[in-house]
Motif scaffolding. Structure first.
Motif, PDB file in Angstrom:
ATOM      1  N   GLU A 118       6.511  13.713   1.891  1.00  0.00           N
ATOM      2  CA  GLU A 118       6.967  11.893   1.992  1.00  0.00           C
ATOM      3  C   GLU A 118       5.912  11.026   1.695  1.00  0.00           C
ATOM      4  O   GLU A 118       4.776  10.879   2.136  1.00  0.00           O
ATOM      5  N   LEU A 119       6.262  10.321   0.607  1.00  0.00           N
ATOM      6  CA  LEU A 119       5.387   9.287   0.391  1.00  0.00           C
ATOM      7  C   LEU A 119       5.948   7.758   1.023  1.00  0.00           C
ATOM      8  O   LEU A 119       6.943   7.738   1.481  1.00  0.00           O
ATOM      9  N   GLN A 120       4.963   7.062   1.510  1.00  0.00           N
ATOM     10  CA  GLN A 120       5.089   5.844   2.310  1.00  0.00           C
ATOM     11  C   GLN A 120       4.717   4.554   1.590  1.00  0.00           C
ATOM     12  O   GLN A 120       3.600   4.635   1.363  1.00  0.00           O
ATOM     13  N   CYS A 121       5.552   3.473   1.248  1.00  0.00           N
ATOM     14  CA  CYS A 121       5.152   2.326   0.971  1.00  0.00           C
ATOM     15  C   CYS A 121       5.219   1.184   1.848  1.00  0.00           C
ATOM     16  O   CYS A 121       6.337   0.943   2.509  1.00  0.00           O
ATOM     17  N   ASP A 122       4.085   0.522   2.305  1.00  0.00           N
ATOM     18  CA  ASP A 122       3.929  -0.450   3.398  1.00  0.00           C
ATOM     19  C   ASP A 122       4.014  -1.767   2.632  1.00  0.00           C
ATOM     20  O   ASP A 122       2.943  -2.021   2.008  1.00  0.00           O
ATOM     21  N   VAL A 123       4.920  -2.753   2.928  1.00  0.00           N
ATOM     22  CA  VAL A 123       4.886  -4.086   2.428  1.00  0.00           C
ATOM     23  C   VAL A 123       4.646  -4.800   3.718  1.00  0.00           C
ATOM     24  O   VAL A 123       5.514  -5.013   4.521  1.00  0.00           O
ATOM     25  N   HIS A 124       3.538  -5.654   3.437  1.00  0.00           N
ATOM     26  CA  HIS A 124       3.242  -6.766   4.565  1.00  0.00           C
ATOM     27  C   HIS A 124       3.351  -8.048   4.259  1.00  0.00           C
ATOM     28  O   HIS A 124       3.053  -8.754   3.472  1.00  0.00           O
ATOM     29  N   SER A 172       0.731  -1.103  -0.056  1.00  0.00           N
ATOM     30  CA  SER A 172      -0.201   0.152  -0.058  1.00  0.00           C
ATOM     31  C   SER A 172       0.972   1.257   0.005  1.00  0.00           C
ATOM     32  O   SER A 172       2.194   1.275   0.558  1.00  0.00           O
ATOM     33  N   ILE A 173       0.311   2.418  -0.515  1.00  0.00           N
ATOM     34  CA  ILE A 173       1.074   3.567  -0.868  1.00  0.00           C
ATOM     35  C   ILE A 173       0.398   4.617  -0.173  1.00  0.00           C
ATOM     36  O   ILE A 173      -1.104   4.579  -0.012  1.00  0.00           O
ATOM     37  N   SER A 174       0.834   5.509   0.733  1.00  0.00           N
ATOM     38  CA  SER A 174       0.251   6.809   1.348  1.00  0.00           C
ATOM     39  C   SER A 174       1.039   8.095   1.411  1.00  0.00           C
ATOM     40  O   SER A 174       2.339   7.804   1.271  1.00  0.00           O
ATOM     41  N   ILE A 175       0.480   9.046   1.831  1.00  0.00           N
ATOM     42  CA  ILE A 175       1.206  10.168   2.340  1.00  0.00           C
ATOM     43  C   ILE A 175       1.377  10.425   3.607  1.00  0.00           C
ATOM     44  O   ILE A 175       0.393  10.324   4.393  1.00  0.00           O
ATOM     45  N   VAL A 176       2.576  10.626   4.050  1.00  0.00           N
ATOM     46  CA  VAL A 176       3.001  10.829   5.630  1.00  0.00           C
ATOM     47  C   VAL A 176       2.423  12.127   6.001  1.00  0.00           C
ATOM     48  O   VAL A 176       2.819  13.248   5.451  1.00  0.00           O
ATOM     49  N   ASN A 177       1.749  12.015   7.078  1.00  0.00           N
ATOM     50  CA  ASN A 177       1.193  13.313   7.843  1.00  0.00           C
ATOM     51  C   ASN A 177       0.618  14.195   6.900  1.00  0.00           C
ATOM     52  O   ASN A 177       0.842  15.381   7.205  1.00  0.00           O
ATOM     53  N   HIS A 178      -0.386  13.887   5.925  1.00  0.00           N
ATOM     54  CA  HIS A 178      -0.826  14.926   5.165  1.00  0.00           C
ATOM     55  C   HIS A 178      -1.879  14.130   4.428  1.00  0.00           C
ATOM     56  O   HIS A 178      -1.931  13.160   4.138  1.00  0.00           O
ATOM     57  N   THR A 179      -3.047  15.146   4.276  1.00  0.00           N
ATOM     58  CA  THR A 179      -4.375  14.704   3.595  1.00  0.00           C
ATOM     59  C   THR A 179      -4.495  15.577   2.490  1.00  0.00           C
ATOM     60  O   THR A 179      -4.292  16.870   2.881  1.00  0.00           O
ATOM     61  N   GLY A 180      -5.216  15.303   1.396  1.00  0.00           N
ATOM     62  CA  GLY A 180      -5.606  16.526   0.475  1.00  0.00           C
ATOM     63  C   GLY A 180      -4.896  17.099  -0.407  1.00  0.00           C
ATOM     64  O   GLY A 180      -3.864  16.028  -0.560  1.00  0.00           O
ATOM     65  N   PRO A 181      -4.987  18.117  -1.328  1.00  0.00           N
ATOM     66  CA  PRO A 181      -4.234  18.477  -2.200  1.00  0.00           C
ATOM     67  C   PRO A 181      -2.825  18.749  -1.779  1.00  0.00           C
ATOM     68  O   PRO A 181      -2.566  19.277  -0.626  1.00  0.00           O
ATOM     69  N   MET A 182      -1.826  18.616  -2.633  1.00  0.00           N
ATOM     70  CA  MET A 182      -0.319  19.228  -2.487  1.00  0.00           C
ATOM     71  C   MET A 182      -0.294  20.589  -3.091  1.00  0.00           C
ATOM     72  O   MET A 182      -0.886  21.041  -4.165  1.00  0.00           O
ATOM     73  N   ILE A 183       0.701  21.242  -2.329  1.00  0.00           N
ATOM     74  CA  ILE A 183       1.037  22.427  -3.107  1.00  0.00           C
ATOM     75  C   ILE A 183       2.409  22.410  -3.734  1.00  0.00           C
ATOM     76  O   ILE A 183       3.337  21.916  -3.387  1.00  0.00           O
ATOM     77  N   ALA A 184       2.318  23.029  -5.040  1.00  0.00           N
ATOM     78  CA  ALA A 184       3.401  23.028  -6.010  1.00  0.00           C
ATOM     79  C   ALA A 184       4.865  23.575  -5.138  1.00  0.00           C
ATOM     80  O   ALA A 184       4.621  24.576  -4.487  1.00  0.00           O
TER      81      ALA A 184
END
Length: 615
Positions: free
Chosen positions: A146-152, A129-141
């Motif tokens: 930081e993206l996070q990849c969790d391999v279980h 799974s992929i997620s954004i660390v400590n952030h939700t919603g749109p990004m600012i240019a």
């Protein structure tokens, strides 16, 4: 002696394996029972197997000499001792992670030897799974995320590679050096700094198990669901639809349109004078509109402003004179000449100007002329006396420009090489340029335009301007050339193409941690018992990395080339290191049996016995 004669007779032909074994048993020269496959007279159908967890496996073991019993020892699928000439270790549902199957053989009542099967049990991840660390919603240019990849639940982790993709482009990949047989969870992160072109981009991460030649092909992999990002960025005004100078005829009105791209969609407004604001994309201008108006495109990310000069044409509709040019653009200390002619009889006309004034005359054409224009705020006026009581005039719109004395680029508070991934600030200094409201400063890397800055100050005299640019170089930028360019966009009446001055190039050196060439260094390397092999570790890095090999706990070899043999530890690690960082690649040394060598060795022993008998 009877035995010797019999053996000598047999050796004149081609002795069978059983005969060789019998001879060696009698003379006491057999040494099969050290537990190594090259010395133990059994042969496995596969030297190494790769099996999926809960999958099935079957490996044959066969003797090369007569025996009094052989079997398989294993916590699953054990085969009791038997006198058969082929036995199979078989498991239909393998669930033990650290299983170590051993085929053993009893060559007589006192001696036994064995061969262990090299086995790798793997399990693909339960989820990636992929997620954004400590952030939700749109990004600012321009901001960093930081993206996070969790391999279980994946095994074995030392064969795992996690890859990052943006669309179809590979961005990065991570390897693991932990030596673990049981399933583990792994988390990998990636720093990104999106730009406006990344709006709607798809990121994903992929977990791949590279299990060597014996593993499944292509290597099994699991991919996360895509992560689509929304990038919000400040507005960009469409300059093609909104020129910097707009003419309007006296007595008429015109519509000008300000379009801007941005995310969120920007609001458009016009600033006319000090407090007059119009909220609309379309602005109606006329002779009463202020000379300078500003389009403002704004969203919560930022604000962009474009200045527009409203140039009133057709003053002669009321004042009966006509200028040969409604607007002129002149280089500082350059020459200029503009004619003024009447359209009615008159009592006198002339030019008023601090340079090049023309006294009143009855001529039908008069010229304002300056050969060396040095006054920045000059305002030439052609006037006419239509009778003894009435006079009118037309002012010439004039722009005096000066290209910069110099344009230079530098790095703020830094000298020497840059480190990959760190942020640096470039500075562009533009000296003595006018008028600044027509200036555009552009940043280039090579031939690629990175950014551009406009100015809204209303100044006629030369000024100095400083513009900065943040960069975060990567290894591909090593040796890249940056430059900045100052361009004066003076409208259709100005010189074409627009004059520009460019800084000297700034070449940057980027230092980065080593990358080991995995194509030349596989993760599993076979070596035949009794022989040696050379393996090579090559790495790219800046500064050039030092290469060393770690063998065991404290044994270190400083060389790109490592000679391996059956005595080499099962796992060795190549370490590529420079002062930026360290990269390690783990290699499994897989010792294979050399049966041709064993047969040749037996033949030499038999030949030795023959020589002794004849002697």
């Amino acid at each position: 002696m009877l035995l010797q004669k019999q053996t000598s007779s047999e050796l004149k032909g081609n002795p069978s394996t059983s005969e060789v074994w019998h001879i060696q048993m009698l003379i006491g020269q057999h040494d099969y029972c050290t537990g190594a496959q090259a010395e133990c007279p059994v042969q496995l159908s596969q030297q190494r197997v790769v099996v999926r967890y809960r999958g099935s496996v079957a490996v044959n073991c066969s003797p090369s000499v007569p025996h009094i019993g052989m079997g398989w020892e294993a916590s699953e699928g054990a085969v009791p001792k038997t006198s058969n000439s082929l036995i199979t270790w078989r498991v239909s549902h393998l669930t033990e992670w650290d299983i170590r199957p051993v085929c053993y053989i009893n060559v007589n009542h006192k001696e036994q030897c064995q061969v262990e099967l090299s086995i790798t049990i793997y399990k693909t991840p339960d989820s990636v799974s992929i997620s954004i660390v400590n952030h939700t919603g749109p990004m600012i240019a321009g901001r960093q995320y930081e993206l996070q990849c969790d391999v279980h639940d994946v095994a074995p982790v030392q064969y795992l590679t996690v890859k990052w993709y943006k669309g179809q482009t590979l961005l990065n990949q991570t390897y693991f050096t932990e030596d673990s047989k049981i399933p583990v969870n792994e988390t990998v992160t990636l720093l990104i700094r999106p730009v406006r072109a990344d709006n709607g981009a798809q990121y994903r991460c992929e977990a791949q198990l590279d299990l060597g030649a014996e593993g499944p092909q292509p290597p099994p992999k699991e991919t996360s669901d895509p992560l689509y990002i929304t990038v919000q960025f400040e507005p960009i005004i469409n300059e093609n639809k909104l020129p910097s100078v707009v003419p309007v005829f006296r007595g008429y009105s015109e519509e000008i349109v300000c379009e801007a791209e941005g995310n969120p969609k920007p609001t458009i407004s016009w600033i006319l004078g000090t407090n007059d604001i119009v909220y609309n994309e379309v602005l109606t201008i006329s002779e009463s509109t202020p000379e300078n108006v500003y389009c403002v495109a704004e969203n919560y990310v930022g604000t962009t402003t474009r200045k527009v000069k409203v140039f009133v044409q057709g003053a002669q509709a009321e004042c009966p004179v006509q200028l040969s040019q409604q607007r002129v653009v002149v280089r500082y200390r350059g020459s200029v000449a503009v004619n003024c002619s009447p359209s009615v009889p008159h009592k006198g006309m002339g030019w008023e100007a601090s340079e090049g004034a023309v006294p009143m005359t009855r001529d039908s054409l008069i010229t304002w002329r300056v050969s060396h224009l040095t006054e920045w705020d000059i305002r030439p006026v052609c006037y006419i006396n239509v009778n003894h009581k009435e006079q009118c005039q037309v002012e010439l719109s004039i722009t005096i420009y000066k290209t910069p004395d110099s344009v230079s680029i530098s790095i703020v508070n830094h000298t020497g090489p840059m480190i990959e991934g760190r942020q640096y600030q470039l500075q562009c200094d533009v000296h003595d340029v006018a008028p600044v409201q027509y200036l555009t400063v552009k940043w280039y890397k090579g031939q690629t335009l990175l950014n551009q800055t406009y100015f809204t100050e209303d100044s006629k005299i030369p000024v100095n301007e400083t513009v900065t640019l943040l960069i975060r170089p990567v290894r591909a930028d090593n040796g890249a050339q940056y430059r900045c360019e100052a361009q004066l966009d003076l409208g259709a009446e100005g010189p074409q193409p627009p004059p520009k001055e460019t800084s000297d190039p700034l070449y940057i050196t980027v230092q980065f941690e080593p990358i080991i060439n995995e194509n030349k260094l596989p993760s599993v390397v076979p070596v035949f018992r009794g022989y040696s092999e050379e393996i090579v570790c090559e790495a790219e890095g800046n500064p050039k990395p030092t290469i060393s090999w770690i063998l065991g706990t404290n044994d270190i070899v400083y060389n790109e080339v490592l000679t391996i043999s059956e005595s080499t530890p099962e796992y060795v690690s190549c370490v590529a290191e420079n002062y930026v960082g360290t990269t390690t690649r783990k290699v499994k040394v897989f010792v294979q049996g050399n049966y041709a060598f064993v047969s040749f060795f037996l033949f030499l022993q038999i030949a030795t016995i023959t020589i002794i008998q004849f002697a």
